[in-house]
Design an enzyme around this catalytic site. Structure first.
Site, PDB file in Angstrom:
ATOM      1  N   HIS A 279       0.809  -1.218   0.000  1.00 39.12           N
ATOM      2  CA  HIS A 279       0.000   0.000   0.000  1.00 39.12           C
ATOM      3  C   HIS A 279       0.836   1.259   0.000  1.00 39.12           C
ATOM      4  CE1 HIS A 279      -3.797  -2.120   1.568  1.00 39.12           C
ATOM      5  NE2 HIS A 279      -3.613  -2.239   0.284  1.00 39.12           N
TER       6      HIS A 279
ATOM      7  N   CYS B 262       2.209  -2.969 -22.089  1.00 45.50           N
ATOM      8  CA  CYS B 262       1.688  -2.320 -20.875  1.00 45.50           C
ATOM      9  C   CYS B 262       2.499  -2.690 -19.633  1.00 45.50           C
ATOM     10  CB  CYS B 262       0.224  -2.667 -20.657  1.00 45.50           C
ATOM     11  SG  CYS B 262      -0.043  -4.409 -20.296  1.00 45.50           S
TER      12      CYS B 262
HETATM   13  C1  PEP Z   1       2.927  -7.443 -16.707  1.00 42.80           C
HETATM   14  O1  PEP Z   1       3.096  -8.587 -16.271  1.00 42.80           O
HETATM   15  O2  PEP Z   1       3.768  -6.854 -17.394  1.00 42.80           O
HETATM   16  C2  PEP Z   1       1.692  -6.710 -16.398  1.00 42.80           C
HETATM   17  C3  PEP Z   1       1.424  -5.563 -16.979  1.00 42.80           C
HETATM   18  O3  PEP Z   1       0.871  -7.243 -15.466  1.00 42.80           O
HETATM   19  P1  PEP Z   1       1.157  -7.174 -13.883  1.00 42.80           P
HETATM   20  O4  PEP Z   1       2.340  -6.291 -13.675  1.00 42.80           O
HETATM   21  O5  PEP Z   1      -0.085  -6.645 -13.278  1.00 42.80           O
HETATM   22  O6  PEP Z   1       1.415  -8.615 -13.572  1.00 42.80           O
END
Ligand code: PEP
Ligand code: MG
Length: 739
Positions: free
Chosen positions: A354, A663
């Site tokens: 958090h 992403c």
């Molecule tokens: C990733 O794995 O790059 C992703 C965007 O998902 P998370 O970071 O939420 O696992």
């Protein structure tokens, strides 16, 4: 566990008899624990521990037996700050034989650190001839005795704590994990440094209980006020604070504090005792979410101490200071932020925690896992916190300070320049149009869409708000959350990622399956497909939220086309039932599991888009845990194997006419963003703070020239080497600045 009344009563009697009677204390502890030996070691300058009192070892060893911190069992306990309970101490690899002590006959050993205000002042150890593991209540008794010893040692000046050693004036460097990026140079503040207990034993138990009640009321009122005060500011994720408030009212740990007072401890000592227990439990928990819950509790314990009057944070406002803490809860972070701190380094804490979520929202750099720094730091020392590089430098050399100050100055000038890019479409110097999107997970972060001028949300992590709140909402609650997101986007695209729970993201109360490797275990879409009711509810909520608007949904952790097909079928089945239908429904897959790389052709006939989750993809590609700081720099996305992989994905996307975006965190780092753009990935999604720096670099970069240079490097370098340094060199020559 309630403290041992009898031991406390006897300790009180002995203490009343005079100042610091260490040999008597050793005898008393040995008697009460029914041990043949009890020895007390104190810290001396030069990171050394000296035997200062013993019952049972040879008296001539007192003042002679010395161990370096880290040497022998006692040194190990001092170095780690953790107890050791050994049935066969002499065969422990760390055992250091000291003939003058005459300790050969004693097989079992229990040693605990003597700590005060975050510093190790010494070690107390008991030993027995028979080989046995000491019971939990014996450990509890010895820890209680250690608390008292800490006061005795401090009062008698019996120790020269390690910070007075020669090494303390020298620069020290600590590596850690980047919990929130950024840079700060400033004096050190140590959280809780004043937090020592003046009086360990309760003189009047009912009076202590009444003080506790009053302090609990003050603490709870303080938390309410803090939450109320943060509302108009609007920059603190609210769900995080609401979860924290629930814990502030939780009776379980407060009852334990009450029990400890009833056992004979003062209110302050009882709070410390419970916090110590929590800390110990926390060390044994591997699940980061639960660890954070315990961190919140510890944060509240600190507030309770303040309310008791023993540990009030200083009123002085220290703008630009760097706060050092063992760990930090979200409310504390908010308070320190209001006091003007410029950065934080904590010894523990995970990036999903958090405080880290909050820090990223507030733009405060935070370094985590910087173990050992509290021992080495002295309040007021100058420090450099380089949370871009995962580094804390205590007492840096003058050259280092001026180097960092220059970097800070340049950065603030650049930031001022970024502001004018906000409303301008992202474009490279040679005219390639880019789409920079936001990664978010909390409703509070939606303001950032307008603040950054992002073109939409490229990753909405639906599980984050649920983790913060501690429960998966029902369909109506979820639909309301998602509708707020779409409303805030005002027609800009939003890619909702379905629940990515499991592994390191567990809801409270969820029993994690026993797994050796949870990151590769029963998590994410796998859970959704095996327990489709919850996934279907979420999909229905998303469709309801869209209410006729365009809807984009992507599934995480897809490993096979069949999984994607099954998930898509669930979405389409829900879509048949929900009216109005979305104006357009885009269904995509995250590329996070390497096996999907060999299924792209088939996948792209069924998926409308692919978003590369570089965090997990890199983790699985190199078999390197994304949460292990020691591995963070070992493998580089900017290296031929990964660049070849990305070329392959881009080519597959082009052949199928489907968009490919990134992403994962890679997209948020300007150099990586430039590399991705040059490979033809023009849609990048990242946290808010990165949008303008990435846009600024792209605006200065000629992608074609950059790509040509990248290709020449790929042809020239050994096939697995990182190309980062040569790329940075080229960029410097061409006047491109990377933050
Ligand atoms: C990733 O794995 O790059 C992703 C965007 O998902 P998370 O970071 O939420 O696992
Ligand atoms: Mg992922």
């Amino acid at each position: 566990m309630a403290p041992p009344r009898r031991l406390l009563a006897r300790l009180r009697e002995t203490m009343a008899a005079g100042a610091a009677p260490l040999p008597q204390l050793a005898t008393l502890i040995a008697d009460e624990l029914v041990c043949e030996v009890c020895s007390i070691y104190a810290a001396r300058p030069g990171e050394v521990l000296e035997l200062i009192a013993t019952r049972g070892l040879r008296p001539e060893a007192v003042g002679r037996t010395r161990l370096r911190v880290g040497e022998g069992i006692v040194g190990l306990v001092a170095a780690t700050g953790r107890p050791l309970n050994l049935p066969d101490a002499q065969n422990h690899p760390a055992f250091a034989y000291r003939p003058e002590t005459g300790e050969e006959p004693y097989a079992s050993l229990l040693a605990v650190p003597v700590r005060r205000a975050g510093r190790t002042l010494g070690v107390v150890a008991v030993q027995n001839r028979v080989s046995r593991r000491y019971a939990d209540d014996e450990l509890d008794q010895l820890e209680t005795a250690a608390m008292l010893l800490a006061e005795v040692l401090a009062a008698a000046g019996a120790t020269d704590t390690t910070e007075e050693s020669l090494g303390a004036a020298l620069p020290r460097r600590f590596q850690g994990a980047i919990l929130a990026p950024g840079l700060a140079v400033g004096p050190i503040l140590v959280a809780g440094a004043a937090g020592s207990v003046q009086k360990v034993l309760a003189d009047d138990i009912p009076a202590e209980l009444a003080r506790l009640d009053a302090a609990v009321a003050t603490m709870q009122a303080g938390v309410d006020a803090l939450i109320a005060a943060s509302a108009p500011v609007g920059d603190a994720p609210r769900e995080v604070l609401d979860a924290y408030k629930l814990i502030a009212a939780d009776a379980g740990w407060l009852k334990r504090v009450g029990d400890a007072i009833r056992g004979g401890l003062s209110a302050e000592a009882a709070v410390h005792r419970v916090a110590d227990e929590l800390r110990d439990r926390m060390r044994r928990i591997t699940d980061p979410y639960l660890r954070e819950r315990l961190a919140d509790l510890e944060d509240l314990a600190g507030r309770l101490l303040s309310a008791l009057g023993g540990d009030a944070p200083p009123d002085v406002i220290v703008p630009g200071a760097i706060l050092l803490a063992r760990r930090l809860g979200p409310a504390q972070l908010l308070e320190w932020h209001a006091r003007g701190i410029a950065g934080v380094a904590i010894e523990e804490g995970s990036s999903g925690g958090h405080a880290a979520i909050m820090a990223r929202a507030l733009g405060i750099p935070v370094l985590g896992g910087a173990r050992g720094m509290l021992e080495a730091a002295e309040a007021g020392d100058l420090a450099v916190l380089d949370a871009d590089d995962g580094l804390l430098i205590l007492r840096p050399e003058a050259d280092v300070v001026s180097g960092y100050n220059l970097a800070l100055e340049a950065r603030s000038q650049r930031r001022a320049g970024y502001a004018k890019l906000r409303g301008v479409p992202a474009r490279s110097a040679d005219g390639v149009r880019m789409r920079l999107m936001l990664n978010v997970g909390l409703a509070m972060e939606l303001d950032q869409l307008d603040e950054t001028g992002a073109e939409g949300i490229g990753l909405f992590r639906t599980e984050i708000a649920m983790l913060a709140r501690g429960a998966i909402g029902d369909v109506a609650e979820q639909a309301a959350t998602y509708a707020r997101v779409l409303d805030a986007a005002r027609g800009r695209p939003v890619l909702f990622r379905t629940l990515d729970l499991g592994g390191d993201k567990l809801l409270p109360g969820a029993t994690p399956p026993e797994e050796e490797n949870p990151a590769m275990g029963w998590r994410s879409l796998r859970v959704g497909l095996d327990r489709p009711a919850s996934l279907r509810r979420q999909l229905r909520a998303l469709l309801l939220a869209a209410g006729g608007r365009e809807l984009s949904v992507m599934f995480p952790m897809v490993a096979t086309v069949a999984e994607f097909r099954a998930a898509k079928a669930l979405l389409l089945a829900e879509a048949k039932r929900v009216r109005p239908s979305p104006e357009r429904l885009n269904i995509g897959a995250m590329l996070e599991v390497p096996a999907l790389l060999w299924q792209l052709k088939a996948l792209l006939t069924e998926a409308d888009f692919i978003s590369i989750g570089s965090n997990d993809l890199m983790q699985f590609l190199f078999a390197a845990d994304r949460g292990t700081p020691a591995l963070a720099d070992r493998y580089d996305l900017i290296s031929p194997p990964v660049l070849d992989l990305l070329d392959h994905v881009v080519a597959a996307g082009r052949a199928a006419g489907r968009p490919i975006s990134v992403c994962g965190e890679a997209a948020s780092r300007p150099l990586e963003a430039l590399v991705l753009a040059s490979l033809g990935i023009t849609n990048l999604s990242m946290p808010a703070l990165s949008i303008l720096p990435v846009k600024a670099l792209l605006a200065d970069a000629d992608l074609r020239a950059f790509r040509a240079m990248l290709d020449s490097l790929r042809a020239a370098e050994p096939s697995d080497a990182s190309l980062r340094e040569p790329l940075l060199g080229w960029m410097r020559e061409h006047g491109l600045t990377v933050e």
